[in-house]
Design an enzyme around this catalytic site. Structure first.
Site, PDB file in Angstrom:
ATOM      1  N   ASP A 174      55.471  21.740 -28.692  1.00 38.07           N
ATOM      2  CA  ASP A 174      54.646  20.760 -29.404  1.00 38.07           C
ATOM      3  C   ASP A 174      54.584  21.144 -30.879  1.00 38.07           C
ATOM      4  OD1 ASP A 174      52.850  18.830 -30.128  1.00 38.07           O
ATOM      5  OD2 ASP A 174      51.331  19.366 -28.643  1.00 38.07           O
TER       6      ASP A 174
ATOM      7  N   ASP B 195      56.542  14.250 -31.157  1.00 39.96           N
ATOM      8  CA  ASP B 195      56.452  15.660 -31.531  1.00 39.96           C
ATOM      9  C   ASP B 195      56.253  16.609 -30.357  1.00 39.96           C
ATOM     10  OD1 ASP B 195      53.873  14.893 -30.924  1.00 39.96           O
ATOM     11  OD2 ASP B 195      52.991  16.238 -32.394  1.00 39.96           O
ATOM     12  N   GLU B 196      56.516  16.171 -29.128  1.00 40.91           N
ATOM     13  CA  GLU B 196      56.384  17.115 -28.018  1.00 40.91           C
ATOM     14  C   GLU B 196      57.337  16.765 -26.886  1.00 40.91           C
ATOM     15  OE1 GLU B 196      52.834  16.634 -25.394  1.00 40.91           O
ATOM     16  OE2 GLU B 196      52.029  15.507 -27.091  1.00 40.91           O
TER      17      GLU B 196
END
Ligand SMILES: [Mg+2]
Length: 423
Positions: free
Chosen positions: A6, A101-102
């Protein structure tokens, strides 16, 4: 061996990577603090003041008047995100993106890959392999993208996710097999993926605040509270989560872009310029997904919050900016003829997506040439940034003399980028 990777305060981190003067400062991505938007991401320095994602920008400024407010540049975030996910795919064939973003990675059996990429010593235990891979990913993200990533390692997805949250910012945390329940027990129930504010409130009414207390509830009690999901929640709280890391999540069923103006707009040329910008963005996303849309829709919200949605089905599915734009502009013209009031929010959506197999009229090669041009533009933008190229229609802006052409920036649009997975 599951990794959850993350990126830390992603939007802010991208802004700080572009402008080092923002580093170490309370920075809030979301838009004009005098406007009507909300905080998209706050830097850790801003979070100290109690600022969180989703908070009204005006309130954020009252809490932290010295914060730097940045409008946000979703095209740049998408570009960095694509590079992030490409890095992850170097370490496992099983990567499940969870957003910009993860992602989860399943490293089970990936020893040969990690050995080749990271020089893992032969005979290393799976846990060591996962740590080596996690640190390698963190290093590459830092060096290649100039942002930081946190990594959680565990035998299941939900514990890995809780671990990466606990490792933030810029950390790595591995939860050894057998210690999952003890790791989770002291943490608040909200830390478990899937527990939202409603479930948290329902559990608080029973006096259940920690995951240890949740784990101790009998399954029948949980079933009465949450239905079928209840007993599963109890298992997750004990660290049991057999959900596999998927090849890919359910394919997107729609792609949309929408934004709220800083003030209501009745100038049709401005509305068209917004649609043109969104058509380019939706078109680029469709091409990236390898999909075409049968249906184009327009969303308008007026000053009194009345919201209308109009759509049109196309004769031939498309991923072309120009077709998306012309269809939406036609819908806009019809809608404004009925109700010409000033507009607060405008959005363009593409739905009824089909696989990208080109069906052309027998002698009509023009669409192919036009799409080849679009794909070249996509490649240039991916390499040099979204604003390396611009088209005439989005350039138009009667209100701002700034050379910055992006529709969001020029018109104070606070944008929401939507990738609909539901129907
Ligand atoms: Mg993040």
């Amino acid at each position: 061996m599951i990794l959850h990777v993350d990126l830390d305060a992603f939007f802010v981190a991208v802004e700080q990577a572009r402008d080092p003067a923002l580093r170490g400062k309370p920075v809030i991505v979301g838009g004009d603090p005098d406007g009507r938007g909300v905080v998209a991401t706050a830097s850790y320095e801003a979070r100290v003041y109690g600022i969180y994602s989703g908070m009204a920008l005006g309130l954020a400024r009252r809490l932290c008047p010295q914060a730097v407010f940045v409008r946000g540049d979703f095209h740049e975030y998408e570009r960095v995100s694509q590079r992030f996910h490409r890095i992850l795919r170097d370490y496992s064939p099983l990567v499940e993106p969870m957003g910009l973003d993860e992602a989860f990675l399943d490293l089970t059996g990936c020893e040969p890959i990690i050995q080749a990429r990271c020089g893992l010593r032969p005979g290393a235990q799976p846990e060591e392999m996962a740590r080596v891979a996690g640190e390698a990913i963190r290093r590459r993200v830092r060096e290649e993208l100039a942002v930081t990533a946190s990594v959680g390692i565990a035998g299941g997805k939900s514990v890995a996710k809780v671990a990466s949250d606990a490792a933030k910012p810029d950390g790595l945390l591995a939860v050894p097999a057998g210690s999952e329940a003890a790791f989770l027990a002291p943490r608040p129930v909200r830390h478990l993926p899937g527990v939202g504010p409603k479930a948290e409130a329902a559990l608080a009414r029973l006096g259940v605040r920690t995951l240890g207390q949740l784990a101790a509830l009998p399954p029948s009690r949980l079933r009465a509270l949450f239905g079928k999901w209840g007993p599963l929640l109890g298992e997750r709280a004990r660290g049991i989560d057999p959900t596999p890391v998927a090849w890919e999540r359910e394919p997107a069923k729609s792609v949309s872009r929408a934004g709220t103006y800083a003030r209501d707009i009745d100038d049709v040329s401005v509305l068209r310029a917004s649609l043109r910008g969104y058509a380019e963005s939706v078109g680029a996303e469709l091409r990236r997904l390898g999909r075409r849309a049968r249906c184009v829709s327009l969303k308008l919200r007026y000053g009194d919050f009345t919201t209308i949605s109009r759509s049109r089905t196309l004769g031939r599915p498309t991923c072309a900016d120009e077709v998306l734009y012309r269809t939406a502009a036609g819908l806009l013209e019809t809608a404004l003829a009925r109700d010409g009031r000033a507009v607060r929010l405008i959005g363009l959506g593409a739905s009824q997506l089909v696989d990208d197999a080109v069906q052309l009229g027998l002698f009509d090669r023009r669409p192919l040439a036009a799409e080849a041009l679009l794909r070249s533009i996509d490649r240039l933008r991916e390499k040099y940034g979204y604003r390396c190229l611009q088209t005439g229609l989005t350039f138009f802006d009667p209100y701002v003399s700034s050379p910055d052409w992006e529709p969001y920036r020029r018109m104070g649009l606070s944008s929401q980028v939507g990738l609909g997975v539901g129907s």
